[in-house]
Design a protein around this motif. Structure first.
Motif, PDB file in Angstrom:
ATOM      1  N   UNK A   1       0.860  -1.180   0.000  1.00 22.95           N
ATOM      2  CA  UNK A   1       0.000   0.000   0.000  1.00 22.95           C
ATOM      3  C   UNK A   1       0.897   1.232   0.000  1.00 22.95           C
ATOM      4  N   UNK A   2       0.569   2.174  -0.893  1.00 26.31           N
ATOM      5  CA  UNK A   2       1.354   3.404  -0.974  1.00 26.31           C
ATOM      6  C   UNK A   2       0.455   4.618  -0.795  1.00 26.31           C
ATOM      7  N   UNK A   3       1.071   5.720  -0.381  1.00 25.36           N
ATOM      8  CA  UNK A   3       0.363   6.979  -0.209  1.00 25.36           C
ATOM      9  C   UNK A   3       0.690   7.954  -1.325  1.00 25.36           C
ATOM     10  N   UNK A   4       0.107   9.149  -1.235  1.00 20.94           N
ATOM     11  CA  UNK A   4       0.285  10.179  -2.246  1.00 20.94           C
ATOM     12  C   UNK A   4       1.742  10.461  -2.562  1.00 20.94           C
ATOM     13  N   UNK A   5       2.045  10.534  -3.854  1.00 22.98           N
ATOM     14  CA  UNK A   5       3.404  10.827  -4.303  1.00 22.98           C
ATOM     15  C   UNK A   5       4.323   9.625  -4.351  1.00 22.98           C
ATOM     16  N   UNK A   6       3.860   8.483  -3.890  1.00 22.33           N
ATOM     17  CA  UNK A   6       4.706   7.289  -3.861  1.00 22.33           C
ATOM     18  C   UNK A   6       4.453   6.396  -5.071  1.00 22.33           C
ATOM     19  N   UNK A   7       5.432   5.551  -5.357  1.00 19.21           N
ATOM     20  CA  UNK A   7       5.363   4.593  -6.450  1.00 19.21           C
ATOM     21  C   UNK A   7       5.863   3.245  -5.945  1.00 19.21           C
ATOM     22  N   UNK A   8       5.261   2.176  -6.427  1.00 14.10           N
ATOM     23  CA  UNK A   8       5.722   0.825  -6.112  1.00 14.10           C
ATOM     24  C   UNK A   8       5.593  -0.028  -7.365  1.00 14.10           C
ATOM     25  N   UNK A   9       6.446  -1.028  -7.466  1.00 15.16           N
ATOM     26  CA  UNK A   9       6.363  -1.947  -8.598  1.00 15.16           C
ATOM     27  C   UNK A   9       6.126  -3.352  -8.081  1.00 15.16           C
ATOM     28  N   UNK A  10       5.103  -3.967  -8.627  1.00 16.99           N
ATOM     29  CA  UNK A  10       4.725  -5.342  -8.310  1.00 16.99           C
ATOM     30  C   UNK A  10       5.172  -6.211  -9.480  1.00 16.99           C
ATOM     31  N   UNK A  11       6.031  -7.173  -9.223  1.00 23.93           N
ATOM     32  CA  UNK A  11       6.465  -8.110 -10.260  1.00 23.93           C
ATOM     33  C   UNK A  11       6.086  -9.510  -9.810  1.00 23.93           C
ATOM     34  N   UNK A  12       5.411 -10.247 -10.707  1.00 20.20           N
ATOM     35  CA  UNK A  12       4.957 -11.582 -10.333  1.00 20.20           C
ATOM     36  C   UNK A  12       5.026 -12.532 -11.522  1.00 20.20           C
TER      37      UNK A  12
END
Length: 149
Positions: free
Chosen positions: A107-118
């Motif tokens: 879970x990320x908040x405003x201005x954040x980025x995450x990458x999900x690799x599966x």
């Protein structure tokens, strides 16, 4: 001329051996209005691995208006969303060990980025899949079709 021939040969090789890396990478945005930037994510069934980069374009912190991206069978959306709510923020609103979940980001908040690799080995070409946000109350409207074809 030689460069063009080599580039064309490389393209033909990549097409003959399955999807290119860029076909298996997806950019997705979410905002403070509880909306994803698209209602459809489509990747070729030849992708052995998929990466989804989620960017939260809003300003709210994760505790107030966080977003994640979760992939599940369409038939399991409500149950995964409900169980995720009970799992809490420490578990990224995903029930630990939930076998109905093929992939889930943090879970990320405003201005954040995450990458999900599966890995896609548990998905079937043409299967009925949905991507959703499991933050409490979001799953009912923050969802879309995940095509693996």
């Amino acid at each position: 001329m030689t460069t063009r021939i080599l580039a064309a040969a490389g393209l033909m090789l990549s097409l003959s051996f399955g999807a290119t890396a860029s076909e298996c990478e997806v950019a997705l945005e979410a905002n403070d209005m509880m909306q994803f930037s698209t209602k459809l994510i489509s990747v070729p069934a030849s992708c052995e691995e998929v990466s989804i980069t989620l960017k939260h374009t809003g300003k709210s912190p994760a505790q107030a208006m966080g977003h994640n991206v979760v992939i599940t069978d369409t038939a399991n959306v409500q149950a995964v969303g409900t169980d995720g709510m009970a799992a809490g923020l420490d578990n990224n609103y995903v029930k630990p060990g939930d076998e109905r979940v093929y992939a889930a980001s943090k879970v990320i908040g405003g201005g954040e980025t995450t990458t999900l690799t599966f890995k896609t080995d548990k998905l079937s070409a043409g299967g009925d899949y949905t991507f959703l946000c499991t933050f409490p109350g979001h799953w009912a409207i923050m969802q879309g079709k995940f095509e693996f074809k």
